[in-house]
Scaffold this active site. Structure first.
Site, PDB file in Angstrom:
ATOM      1  N   GLU A 228      44.110  24.660 -40.380  1.00 42.03           N
ATOM      2  CA  GLU A 228      44.896  24.122 -39.263  1.00 42.03           C
ATOM      3  C   GLU A 228      45.576  25.320 -38.631  1.00 42.03           C
ATOM      4  O   GLU A 228      46.496  25.901 -39.205  1.00 42.03           O
ATOM      5  CB  GLU A 228      45.904  23.090 -39.764  1.00 42.03           C
ATOM      6  CG  GLU A 228      46.501  22.257 -38.634  1.00 42.03           C
ATOM      7  CD  GLU A 228      47.859  22.732 -38.192  1.00 42.03           C
ATOM      8  OE1 GLU A 228      47.912  23.466 -37.165  1.00 42.03           O
ATOM      9  OE2 GLU A 228      48.847  22.404 -38.839  1.00 42.03           O
ATOM     10  N   CYS A 262      52.813  24.093 -34.040  1.00 40.73           N
ATOM     11  CA  CYS A 262      51.452  24.166 -33.506  1.00 40.73           C
ATOM     12  C   CYS A 262      51.178  23.021 -32.538  1.00 40.73           C
ATOM     13  O   CYS A 262      50.418  23.181 -31.584  1.00 40.73           O
ATOM     14  CB  CYS A 262      50.435  24.145 -34.643  1.00 40.73           C
ATOM     15  SG  CYS A 262      50.519  25.591 -35.712  1.00 40.73           S
ATOM     16  N   GLU A 359      48.991  31.121 -26.777  1.00 35.38           N
ATOM     17  CA  GLU A 359      49.957  30.193 -27.359  1.00 35.38           C
ATOM     18  C   GLU A 359      51.341  30.833 -27.337  1.00 35.38           C
ATOM     19  O   GLU A 359      51.503  31.986 -27.720  1.00 35.38           O
ATOM     20  CB  GLU A 359      49.570  29.853 -28.801  1.00 35.38           C
ATOM     21  CG  GLU A 359      50.559  28.928 -29.490  1.00 35.38           C
ATOM     22  CD  GLU A 359      50.200  28.624 -30.938  1.00 35.38           C
ATOM     23  OE1 GLU A 359      50.687  27.603 -31.456  1.00 35.38           O
ATOM     24  OE2 GLU A 359      49.454  29.426 -31.545  1.00 35.38           O
TER      25      GLU A 359
END
Length: 454
Positions: A228, A262, A359
């Site tokens: 992940e 995230c 990100e």
């Protein structure tokens, strides 16, 4: 890397730890293997009793665990309390559901009897991040332990006390000593541990680089992995949406955990017709947030976890602004002790800037304007990530298109993206592979055995 508790609100080094030596790593691996040989035979009912006891400890001492999380990585204390309680939820969920999820499944064939059986693999290595220092671990550990596996935790080096506390919780709950162990080691030891024959599989939540490194090592040894990784989640608001609800949710979706998640909403993709209203509402909400001591229950936004994270986030913001983006709110670190970065909004973001392509792991919202749903979906899918997506619409046809066409592991309509023990969680593309939680999560680390009897 130094293994230490460093208060991100003050910069004070609270406590340091020595990494364990190879001899102790060997002892812990041997203990895990020895424990598994008997542990996997323990009935579900007994494992469930222990897991429910762990849930009791999590709930009963939630304030204490929360203070530890906040001390080590800076999350607001109310969020930390909620995290401890959510860990109790996942424990109780798998204590109840594991016997059903892993029961033999009969399949009609030409045999007199045929079925699928789910059996544990052995010792599983979990490489976990600092941002949700309890939740990330428990959402792996609860299903793994109920399946009959044993766990070894390599936690982030800035949350060592959380790592040790989690192992203590499982021991105090009644699990055998070797069922779940913490390894205080640096990232340089991960490849060595993964390659050991006694480790049967591994899971990692973290950066793309860390995930690729773990997967490469595991691949050489033909071992299963679940990853992940990062996300650059879109938050799409279309003309028909309830804009006020979207604005209120957007603040939570971006500021949760000081923006260090995230699955935080990062790219706000706004239909032109409602963009001005949304932008103004978001500015007002961001300006009203209280920044300060994360131990104070009234604080909305605390510090980032480390000085490096602060420096990287500010570099991304400055590079984007220099190339044409506009900072509507915030845009520079606060002049105070600790790793504080203010809630920030960037708009007019050009292609080729960090704000367009990377990100942002902190309290920075990125605003984009689009003509309609076609452009919104295209922009949402233009990222290399594919973890979560939130989309806001009151139109059924738009809803169905968003569900079908958004490239993400999870799509939430008219709500913020969140993990839930009852639903599978994970991403696609460079956000990783495999699933945690729900029935899919507990079956990631089992032998799915076909049985055929004539």
């Amino acid at each position: 890397m130094t293994i230490a508790t460093i208060n991100p609100a003050t910069g004070e080094t609270v406590k340091t730890f020595e990494a364990i030596a190879d001899a102790e790593i060997e002892a812990k691996l041997a203990k895990a293997q020895q424990t598994f040989e008997s542990y996997h035979r323990i009935p579900f009912a007994q494992k469930a009793q222990w897991l429910n006891a762990a849930a009791d400890l999590l709930e009963g001492q939630a304030a204490d665990w929360a203070k530890l999380m906040t001390l080590e990585m800076g999350k607001p204390i109310q969020g930390a309390i909620s995290e401890a309680k959510k860990c109790a939820w996942v424990c109780r969920y798998y204590a109840e559901q594991a016997p059903h999820f892993l029961a033999d499944v009969a399949v009609e064939t030409d045999a007199s009897r045929s079925f699928v059986r789910y059996q544990p693999l052995g010792a599983i290595l979990a490489v976990m991040p600092w941002n949700f220092p309890f939740w990330q671990v428990f959402r792996f550990a609860a299903p793994a332990l109920m399946a009959g596996n044993v766990g070894l935790l390599k936690h982030a080096s800035n949350v060592p006390q959380c790592a040790l506390a989690i192992a203590d919780i499982f021991r105090e709950a009644g699990f055998p000593d070797g069922a779940f162990q913490t390894l205080l080691v640096g990232s340089d030891k991960v490849a060595q541990i993964v390659a050991d024959d006694r480790i049967k599989a591994a899971t990692l939540t973290g950066s793309e680089f860390a995930g690729a490194s773990l997967a490469a090592t595991a691949g050489k040894a033909i071992k299963k992995t679940v990853l992940e990784l990062g996300g650059s989640d879109p938050f799409i608001v279309l003309d028909s949406a309830d804009v006020e609800s979207a604005i209120a949710t957007a603040v939570t979706a971006r500021m949760l955990n000081n923006g260090q998640s995230c699955i935080a909403a990062k790219r706000f993709i706004l239909a032109e017709a409602i963009a001005d209203r949304f932008e103004q509402g978001l500015i007002e909400k961001f300006q009203s947030l209280k920044i300060g001591d994360p131990m104070d229950a009234t604080t909305d936004v605390g510090p980032l976890a480390t000085p490096d994270i602060l420096a990287e986030l500010d570099h991304q913001v400055q590079q984007s602004v220099q190339k044409g983006a506009r900072a509507l709110v915030g845009g520079a670190p606060l002049d105070r002790p600790g790793n504080f970065y203010p809630p920030t909004i960037l708009s007019d973001i050009p292609i080729g800037t960090p704000a367009y392509e990377e990100e942002f792991f902190g309290p920075v919202a990125l605003l984009f304007r689009v003509a309609g749903i076609d452009e919104a979906i295209k922009l949402a899918n233009s990222t290399p990530f594919g973890l979560g997506a939130s989309a806001w619409t009151a139109d059924d046809a738009e809803r169905d298109r968003l569900i079908e066409e958004l490239q993400a592991g999870c799509v939430f309509i008219n709500g913020l993206v969140k993990s839930d023990p009852r639903l599978p969680f994970g991403g696609i593309k460079r956000s990783g592979y495999g699933r945690e939680l729900s029935v899919e999560g507990i079956r990631e680390f089992v032998n799915i055995k076909t049985v055929w009897v004539k």
